[in-house]
Write a protein that holds these residues in place. Sequence first.
Motif, PDB file in Angstrom:
ATOM      1  N   VAL A   1      39.795 126.646  61.529  1.00  0.00           N
ATOM      2  CA  VAL A   1      40.232 126.099  61.180  1.00  0.00           C
ATOM      3  C   VAL A   1      40.403 125.396  59.767  1.00  0.00           C
ATOM      4  CG1 VAL A   1      42.090 123.775  61.860  1.00  0.00           C
ATOM      5  CG2 VAL A   1      40.956 125.205  63.362  1.00  0.00           C
TER       6      VAL A   1
ATOM      7  N   VAL B   1      46.832 132.249  61.601  1.00  0.00           N
ATOM      8  CA  VAL B   1      48.669 131.565  62.052  1.00  0.00           C
ATOM      9  C   VAL B   1      48.182 130.074  60.552  1.00  0.00           C
ATOM     10  CG1 VAL B   1      48.816 130.222  63.247  1.00  0.00           C
ATOM     11  CG2 VAL B   1      48.253 132.036  63.843  1.00  0.00           C
ATOM     12  N   ILE B   2      49.031 129.988  60.613  1.00  0.00           N
ATOM     13  CA  ILE B   2      49.514 128.424  59.293  1.00  0.00           C
ATOM     14  C   ILE B   2      50.597 128.018  60.124  1.00  0.00           C
ATOM     15  CG2 ILE B   2      51.060 128.001  57.200  1.00  0.00           C
ATOM     16  CD1 ILE B   2      50.337 130.196  56.116  1.00  0.00           C
ATOM     17  N   VAL B   3      50.135 126.802  59.982  1.00  0.00           N
ATOM     18  CA  VAL B   3      50.331 125.137  60.957  1.00  0.00           C
ATOM     19  C   VAL B   3      51.568 124.287  59.663  1.00  0.00           C
ATOM     20  CG1 VAL B   3      50.627 124.018  63.531  1.00  0.00           C
ATOM     21  CG2 VAL B   3      49.543 126.066  63.010  1.00  0.00           C
ATOM     22  N   TYR B   4      52.433 123.755  59.339  1.00  0.00           N
ATOM     23  CA  TYR B   4      52.358 123.010  58.934  1.00  0.00           C
ATOM     24  C   TYR B   4      53.287 122.238  58.878  1.00  0.00           C
ATOM     25  CZ  TYR B   4      56.502 125.637  58.064  1.00  0.00           C
ATOM     26  OH  TYR B   4      57.883 127.015  58.256  1.00  0.00           O
ATOM     27  N   ASP B   5      53.755 120.896  58.052  1.00  0.00           N
ATOM     28  CA  ASP B   5      54.199 119.836  58.681  1.00  0.00           C
ATOM     29  C   ASP B   5      55.767 119.563  57.725  1.00  0.00           C
ATOM     30  OD1 ASP B   5      53.503 118.677  56.319  1.00  0.00           O
ATOM     31  OD2 ASP B   5      52.554 116.792  57.670  1.00  0.00           O
ATOM     32  N   GLN B   6      56.272 118.416  57.675  1.00  0.00           N
ATOM     33  CA  GLN B   6      57.489 118.099  56.572  1.00  0.00           C
ATOM     34  C   GLN B   6      56.665 117.648  55.236  1.00  0.00           C
ATOM     35  OE1 GLN B   6      56.783 116.134  58.885  1.00  0.00           O
ATOM     36  NE2 GLN B   6      56.992 114.218  57.926  1.00  0.00           N
TER      37      GLN B   6
ATOM     38  N   THR C   1      54.304 137.174  58.190  1.00  0.00           N
ATOM     39  CA  THR C   1      53.373 137.929  59.140  1.00  0.00           C
ATOM     40  C   THR C   1      54.580 139.391  59.941  1.00  0.00           C
ATOM     41  OG1 THR C   1      54.058 136.496  61.168  1.00  0.00           O
ATOM     42  CG2 THR C   1      51.877 136.607  59.848  1.00  0.00           C
TER      43      THR C   1
END
Length: 52
Positions: free
Chosen positions: A8, A34-39, A52
């Motif tokens: 990570v 995988v890309i996880v992001y917030d605002q 993807t």
Amino acid sequence: MNSGYGKVYLVGSGPGDPELLTIKARKLIDNAEVIVYDQLPGEAILQSMPET
């Protein structure tokens, strides 16, 4: 021994301009499974992410 775990990375998007990402940040984003992001990332950063 391969434990089967991935890695990570936390990558900051700076002021929101994709041209201002560090070279390392750009490589991590481009090669991520995988890309996880917030605002926080700006629209330009989100649009520069690979599909993807």
